[in-house]
Structures are given as C-alpha cells and as structure tokens.
Design a protein around this motif. Structure first.
Motif, PDB file in Angstrom:
ATOM      1  N   CYS A  77      43.075  20.635  48.340  1.00 21.54           N
ATOM      2  CA  CYS A  77      41.515  20.553  47.998  1.00 21.54           C
ATOM      3  C   CYS A  77      40.168  20.782  49.032  1.00 21.54           C
ATOM      4  O   CYS A  77      39.753  20.518  49.174  1.00 21.54           O
ATOM      5  CB  CYS A  77      41.340  19.604  46.452  1.00 21.54           C
ATOM      6  SG  CYS A  77      39.939  20.156  45.719  1.00 21.54           S
TER       7      CYS A  77
ATOM      8  N   LEU B 280      42.033  23.767  38.708  1.00 22.34           N
ATOM      9  CA  LEU B 280      40.669  25.036  38.222  1.00 22.34           C
ATOM     10  C   LEU B 280      41.364  26.284  39.054  1.00 22.34           C
ATOM     11  O   LEU B 280      40.526  26.860  39.243  1.00 22.34           O
ATOM     12  CB  LEU B 280      39.608  24.379  38.557  1.00 22.34           C
ATOM     13  CG  LEU B 280      39.709  23.055  37.133  1.00 22.34           C
ATOM     14  CD1 LEU B 280      37.948  22.997  37.243  1.00 22.34           C
ATOM     15  CD2 LEU B 280      39.275  24.262  35.160  1.00 22.34           C
ATOM     16  N   ALA B 281      41.034  25.568  40.753  1.00 25.47           N
ATOM     17  CA  ALA B 281      41.469  26.604  41.535  1.00 25.47           C
ATOM     18  C   ALA B 281      42.314  27.334  41.798  1.00 25.47           C
ATOM     19  O   ALA B 281      42.593  28.204  42.326  1.00 25.47           O
ATOM     20  CB  ALA B 281      41.573  26.067  43.138  1.00 25.47           C
ATOM     21  N   GLN B 282      43.514  26.739  41.345  1.00 26.15           N
ATOM     22  CA  GLN B 282      44.332  27.217  40.842  1.00 26.15           C
ATOM     23  C   GLN B 282      44.553  28.397  39.761  1.00 26.15           C
ATOM     24  O   GLN B 282      45.389  29.521  39.244  1.00 26.15           O
ATOM     25  CB  GLN B 282      45.608  26.616  40.281  1.00 26.15           C
ATOM     26  CG  GLN B 282      46.133  25.658  41.848  1.00 26.15           C
ATOM     27  CD  GLN B 282      46.989  25.040  41.455  1.00 26.15           C
ATOM     28  OE1 GLN B 282      48.044  24.557  40.745  1.00 26.15           O
ATOM     29  NE2 GLN B 282      47.457  24.064  42.362  1.00 26.15           N
ATOM     30  N   HIS B 283      43.829  28.255  38.381  1.00 32.49           N
ATOM     31  CA  HIS B 283      43.750  28.899  37.421  1.00 32.49           C
ATOM     32  C   HIS B 283      42.297  28.755  37.344  1.00 32.49           C
ATOM     33  O   HIS B 283      41.983  28.547  35.919  1.00 32.49           O
ATOM     34  CB  HIS B 283      44.333  28.346  36.060  1.00 32.49           C
ATOM     35  CG  HIS B 283      45.560  27.387  36.537  1.00 32.49           C
ATOM     36  ND1 HIS B 283      46.609  29.120  36.358  1.00 32.49           N
ATOM     37  CD2 HIS B 283      46.354  26.328  37.142  1.00 32.49           C
ATOM     38  CE1 HIS B 283      47.728  28.203  36.632  1.00 32.49           C
ATOM     39  NE2 HIS B 283      47.469  26.923  37.215  1.00 32.49           N
ATOM     40  N   PRO B 284      41.556  29.498  38.253  1.00 33.40           N
ATOM     41  CA  PRO B 284      39.958  29.863  37.551  1.00 33.40           C
ATOM     42  C   PRO B 284      39.589  30.194  36.247  1.00 33.40           C
ATOM     43  O   PRO B 284      38.390  30.246  35.578  1.00 33.40           O
ATOM     44  CB  PRO B 284      39.537  30.789  38.938  1.00 33.40           C
ATOM     45  CG  PRO B 284      40.940  31.521  39.488  1.00 33.40           C
ATOM     46  CD  PRO B 284      42.298  30.618  39.056  1.00 33.40           C
ATOM     47  N   GLU B 285      40.470  31.205  35.794  1.00 29.69           N
ATOM     48  CA  GLU B 285      40.159  31.974  34.366  1.00 29.69           C
ATOM     49  C   GLU B 285      39.638  30.785  33.546  1.00 29.69           C
ATOM     50  O   GLU B 285      39.131  31.210  32.510  1.00 29.69           O
ATOM     51  CB  GLU B 285      41.428  32.817  33.579  1.00 29.69           C
ATOM     52  CG  GLU B 285      42.947  31.512  33.585  1.00 29.69           C
ATOM     53  CD  GLU B 285      43.625  31.117  34.537  1.00 29.69           C
ATOM     54  OE1 GLU B 285      44.856  30.742  34.706  1.00 29.69           O
ATOM     55  OE2 GLU B 285      42.809  31.509  35.488  1.00 29.69           O
TER      56      GLU B 285
ATOM     57  N   ARG C 125      35.939  30.547  34.039  1.00 23.40           N
ATOM     58  CA  ARG C 125      35.223  32.487  35.200  1.00 23.40           C
ATOM     59  C   ARG C 125      34.545  32.455  34.324  1.00 23.40           C
ATOM     60  O   ARG C 125      34.413  33.002  33.004  1.00 23.40           O
ATOM     61  CB  ARG C 125      36.117  32.745  36.193  1.00 23.40           C
ATOM     62  CG  ARG C 125      35.288  34.585  36.446  1.00 23.40           C
ATOM     63  CD  ARG C 125      36.010  35.305  37.201  1.00 23.40           C
ATOM     64  NE  ARG C 125      37.232  34.538  38.005  1.00 23.40           N
ATOM     65  CZ  ARG C 125      38.501  34.983  38.206  1.00 23.40           C
ATOM     66  NH1 ARG C 125      38.866  35.280  36.728  1.00 23.40           N
ATOM     67  NH2 ARG C 125      39.717  34.376  38.568  1.00 23.40           N
TER      68      ARG C 125
ATOM     69  N   ALA D  70      34.128  22.269  41.340  1.00 23.10           N
ATOM     70  CA  ALA D  70      35.605  22.433  40.596  1.00 23.10           C
ATOM     71  C   ALA D  70      35.204  23.726  39.815  1.00 23.10           C
ATOM     72  O   ALA D  70      35.661  25.008  40.393  1.00 23.10           O
ATOM     73  CB  ALA D  70      36.572  21.786  40.406  1.00 23.10           C
ATOM     74  N   ALA D  71      34.597  23.536  38.681  1.00 24.49           N
ATOM     75  CA  ALA D  71      34.626  24.744  37.757  1.00 24.49           C
ATOM     76  C   ALA D  71      33.749  25.645  38.328  1.00 24.49           C
ATOM     77  O   ALA D  71      33.633  26.495  38.174  1.00 24.49           O
ATOM     78  CB  ALA D  71      33.889  23.841  36.450  1.00 24.49           C
TER      79      ALA D  71
ATOM     80  N   ARG E  35      33.094  26.118  41.587  1.00 21.07           N
ATOM     81  CA  ARG E  35      33.454  26.884  42.987  1.00 21.07           C
ATOM     82  C   ARG E  35      34.012  28.368  42.206  1.00 21.07           C
ATOM     83  O   ARG E  35      34.300  29.218  42.512  1.00 21.07           O
ATOM     84  CB  ARG E  35      34.153  26.029  43.821  1.00 21.07           C
ATOM     85  CG  ARG E  35      33.799  25.099  44.355  1.00 21.07           C
ATOM     86  CD  ARG E  35      33.349  26.264  45.785  1.00 21.07           C
ATOM     87  NE  ARG E  35      32.928  25.622  46.877  1.00 21.07           N
ATOM     88  CZ  ARG E  35      33.681  25.565  47.981  1.00 21.07           C
ATOM     89  NH1 ARG E  35      34.842  25.360  47.131  1.00 21.07           N
ATOM     90  NH2 ARG E  35      32.716  23.888  48.833  1.00 21.07           N
ATOM     91  N   ALA E  36      35.246  27.551  41.142  1.00 20.38           N
ATOM     92  CA  ALA E  36      36.236  28.423  40.040  1.00 20.38           C
ATOM     93  C   ALA E  36      35.191  30.204  39.709  1.00 20.38           C
ATOM     94  O   ALA E  36      36.085  30.293  38.744  1.00 20.38           O
ATOM     95  CB  ALA E  36      36.355  28.118  39.560  1.00 20.38           C
TER      96      ALA E  36
END
Length: 219
Positions: free
Chosen positions: A27, A72-77, A80, A97-98, A100-101
């Motif tokens: 992470c 969330l890093a892997q699925h920023p959609e 975003r 994390a949100a 950052r994404a």
C-alpha cells in the motif's frame, strides 16, 4: 500540532508508548501508529484499565482499513470524482486512500476527537486534504459513497447499516469480524487478505476481510 497532541494522549494511556511513522505493506501510504515494541510487553493493571476505558483505536491500522485502502488503490473508479464520507474513520486510512484515488471530497467522520486529530496528522503525512466531522447524522444527504471499515466489530453496531444510505447513494463496507449479516440492500463483493498493524497476532480468521456493497439504486 496534531501529532504532539496524539503523543501526549497516548503517553497518558501507555506511559512508554510512542507514535512512529509506519509504511504500510502492499500500500503506497504511511500512518502515525503506535510503535511495535510497545505491543510486545506486559501492560500494568493501570495501563490495561486506561486502555479499556479509552481505547486508542486511531493508533492502529486495522485489517479492514488496510484492505479497503488497497482495494480503492486497485479500483479508483469507486471514488474518482466523487464525494466520499469515511465513517468511523479512526486513523483515516480509508479516507486517505479515497483522496489518493481521486475523490472530489473526503470527509473523515469519527466521534473521537483524537481520531480526528489522527486523521489530520495522517492526511498531512500523505499529502492529501480531508474535511472533518464528529457527527454523521449532522451531515447532509449529499455524498456519493460512504466507506465503512472495522465498524461492525460489535454486533450492536449492525443497525448502522440501515443509516449509511441516508447520507450517501452507495456504501462500501469492509469488516473482518462479522461475516454473516443479512441485509436486503447489501451484497458481498469478495474476501480480501490483510492484517492489523502493529501486528496483534490475531487469529487467521481476522485477517480475512469481507467486502460488501449497498446502493439506493437497483444493482
């Protein structure tokens, strides 16, 4: 400074405890967490009493929060361009994390003022901007998504599942303690592997984090 206030509060609970900057595994985030050395010793009866009365949840990165951050890093959609509320934010890991994404706005929400201080310190550490709230029910119904990590550890908190969609169009819930809640609006998305930091040597079952999604709109 939030870190100084947090250190003072932590020392009041556990005399020798110190906050240190910890890199999170798998992470791209870091947090101010209680140092690992202070978890590998016997606590005095007075320390135990203080910890039970005022548990410093904010000084740990709980497994579900870490799993949510990685997800969330892997699925920023998921976040975003959206307005996001991090419920029971603790250290702020999910909200950070949100941000950052690519979230448009993130509100870290927690009843504990020390948790909000931890969110401020950790947001600064990760170069993101958060907003803050101490009362979920005082927030307007204006969010696209509410993030919920490690809140269902007490089954008495399960009724909160009915309220998350009163403030957001969707909810994303990560939890390692409750796996069998049945709610008509929530569907399982899968199981993720993570651990609490510092490592509390929790049973393997608590390193398996269940992820759930709910939406006001038909799925």
């Amino acid at each position: 400074m939030p870190v100084q206030a947090l250190q003072q509060a932590l020392s009041g609970l556990i005399g020798e405890a110190r906050l240190t900057v910890s890199e999170l595994p798998e992470c791209d985030l870091k947090l101010w967490l209680i140092d690992e050395n202070n978890m590998d010793r016997a606590f005095s009866s007075e320390e135990t009493r203080r910890i039970l009365e005022e548990p410093p949840y904010w000084s740990f990165c709980w497994a579900s929060g870490l799993a949510m951050a990685r997800y969330l890093a892997q699925h920023p959609e998921w976040v975003r361009g959206k307005r996001v509320l991090d419920f029971g934010a603790g250290s702020g890991i999910a909200g950070i994390a949100a941000a950052r994404a690519g979230a448009l706005e993130v509100v870290a929400c927690d009843l504990d003022p020390l948790a909000l201080d931890a969110c401020r310190a950790n947001a600064a550490l990760n170069d993101v901007v958060l907003n803050y709230s101490s009362d979920f029910f005082a927030e307007a119904d204006r969010f696209d998504l509410v993030l919920v990590a490690d809140v269902l550890y007490d089954r008495a908190n399960l009724p909160l599942l009915d309220h998350f969609l009163s403030r957001a169009r969707q909810a994303l819930v990560a939890d390692s303690r409750v796996r069998d809640f049945s709610h008509p609006l929530y569907r399982p998305l899968g199981v993720l592997d993570a651990l609490t930091l510092p490592d509390l040597a929790e049973p393997h079952e608590f390193r398996r984090v269940s992820l759930y999604h709910a939406s006001r709109e038909p799925l």
